[in-house]
Motif scaffolding. Sequence first.
Motif, short mmCIF file in Angstrom:
data_model
loop_
_atom_site.label_atom_id
_atom_site.label_comp_id
_atom_site.label_asym_id
_atom_site.label_seq_id
_atom_site.Cartn_x
_atom_site.Cartn_y
_atom_site.Cartn_z
N THR A 123 0.85 -1.23 0.02
CA THR A 123 0.17 -0.11 -0.04
C THR A 123 0.84 1.16 0.04
OG1 THR A 123 -1.75 -1.11 1.27
CG2 THR A 123 -1.86 1.34 1.24
N LEU A 124 0.67 2.23 -0.69
CA LEU A 124 1.25 3.47 -1.03
C LEU A 124 0.72 4.58 -0.04
CD1 LEU A 124 1.49 3.56 -4.94
CD2 LEU A 124 3.02 2.68 -3.23
N ASP A 125 1.62 5.17 0.63
CA ASP A 125 1.53 6.18 1.46
C ASP A 125 0.67 7.47 0.99
OD1 ASP A 125 3.08 5.13 3.48
OD2 ASP A 125 4.67 6.26 3.12
N LYS A 126 0.86 7.90 -0.20
CA LYS A 126 0.14 8.74 -1.03
C LYS A 126 -1.39 8.25 -1.35
CE LYS A 126 -0.09 11.18 -5.30
NZ LYS A 126 0.49 11.39 -6.77
N ASP A 127 -1.31 7.10 -1.55
CA ASP A 127 -2.83 6.55 -1.85
C ASP A 127 -3.63 6.56 -0.33
OD1 ASP A 127 -4.89 5.41 -3.11
OD2 ASP A 127 -4.04 3.15 -3.22
N ILE A 128 -3.01 6.27 0.74
CA ILE A 128 -3.54 6.40 2.06
C ILE A 128 -3.80 7.78 2.29
CG2 ILE A 128 -3.29 6.20 4.59
CD1 ILE A 128 -1.56 3.72 3.93
N LEU B 56 0.03 6.09 -15.24
CA LEU B 56 0.36 5.16 -13.96
C LEU B 56 1.71 5.98 -13.05
CD1 LEU B 56 0.16 1.43 -15.37
CD2 LEU B 56 -1.62 3.00 -13.95
N ASN B 57 2.42 6.62 -13.93
CA ASN B 57 3.52 6.95 -13.20
C ASN B 57 3.12 8.65 -12.49
OD1 ASN B 57 5.80 5.51 -13.39
ND2 ASN B 57 6.18 6.00 -15.49
N ALA B 58 2.23 9.20 -13.02
CA ALA B 58 1.82 10.45 -12.51
C ALA B 58 0.84 10.29 -11.24
CB ALA B 58 0.90 11.17 -13.72
N ILE B 59 0.37 8.93 -11.15
CA ILE B 59 -0.69 8.84 -9.86
C ILE B 59 -0.12 8.18 -8.97
CG2 ILE B 59 -2.76 8.87 -11.54
CD1 ILE B 59 -3.11 5.98 -10.97
N GLY B 60 1.01 7.75 -9.15
CA GLY B 60 1.75 7.01 -7.94
C GLY B 60 3.29 6.56 -8.34
N LYS B 61 3.78 6.31 -7.21
CA LYS B 61 5.59 5.90 -7.32
C LYS B 61 5.61 4.72 -6.66
CE LYS B 61 7.43 10.74 -6.83
NZ LYS B 61 8.32 11.62 -6.10
N TYR B 62 6.10 3.54 -7.57
CA TYR B 62 5.90 2.06 -7.45
C TYR B 62 7.51 1.75 -7.23
CZ TYR B 62 1.82 3.53 -9.76
OH TYR B 62 0.68 4.37 -10.40
#
Length: 387
Positions: free
Chosen positions: A297-302, A368-374
């Motif tokens: 789970t991504l911190d930015k998503d939370i 996808l790169n714009a909305i998260g860092k994986y």
Amino acid sequence: MKNLLVTMSGGTTSVINATLAGIIKSARESKMIDKIYAGFPGIVGFMNDQIIDLSDLTEKEINILKNSPGSASIGTTRTKIFDVNDLNNLKEKFEKYKIGFFINIGGNGTIKQTKLIASHIDEIFVASAPKTVDNDLGDQKFEDLWFTPGFPSCVNYWKNKMFMLDNENIGAFTNDKVLITQTFGRETGFIVGSLRMYDIDRNKPIILLLPEDQRSPSEVLDKIENTLKKHGRAIVGICEGYQIKKYNYTLDYTGQIMYGSSETSSMQQLINLCNKNKIQARGYNPTVDQRQNFNFTLDKDIKIGYNIGVQIINNFREKKSHFFQSYNHKKQMKTIPLNTIKNYSRKMKNQWIDFGNFDVSQDYVDYLNAIGKYSIKQKVFSAGKIL
């Protein structure tokens, strides 16, 4: 003061509780809400007087809730479309528990349910919050709702799982030539298309089967055979709604296909097709793991999920009601009136699909790169070197 009711509907995500935590924290600070109730599970639990009181959670409990994946916190449910009797019973329950504010967290079906409730019970403040890993909720331009909370974390999950599958395929390809994995997504390719994030330079033998680019079984088989000729192995990502062969589906109360409860799967049908053509294939279907994941789970998503919950209460403070709370492409909160939403189901943009090549375009990778860092934290020694 009136009380607040929060419910969850449909499938879950790893950040759905962040929205719930934001609601609770902001509601307690608002000084306009007395008790904070949750139906357990969902609206069905509430109508059966099964309620959890969340009013007195400690700061520690709220923080743990915020970072807890899945819907076990207050439960989720799928239910039939309410008729007049159901709505009248619900209205009586609202009056019994002095509900003045109602928030329904879920997907497209939840929005429809919320609109129906709001049209029948107009004396309370009503809001709907987004939830689905499928990313198929929202406007087709991806402006009003840039992505659904939980989707970026699902992308991160699959980037790491593709790393695992590649490692498996490298080691066992002399026997299992083709490794096939199935993703959620219903009839949309957002998740299966995100498997490309593991190999953005396209050096790996990866084949992506997107429902928006449905191909015949013979075309799929040709692609697999050509990939085997070039690489000696193949990893195939297939969406649960991609059709290899027709089979009997199980439906939920609203008539929606429950792929995970049906007699077989798209993945299994593709395995059968490969094996019948003397291509040894093996399957990997993680089902609920991809939406319940504890580790990716991504911190930015939370953070975004949490802020959506906070914004809903802020809107209530400003006397706003009957709205869907969104996060738009300008990275801003956006409040959308429920009566302006007709159909909030969306599919992949055409420019995101590399039609006929079993792949997504660079435009989709950019999205996808714009909305998260994986990231992949694990390193392994594979084929004589560090992978």
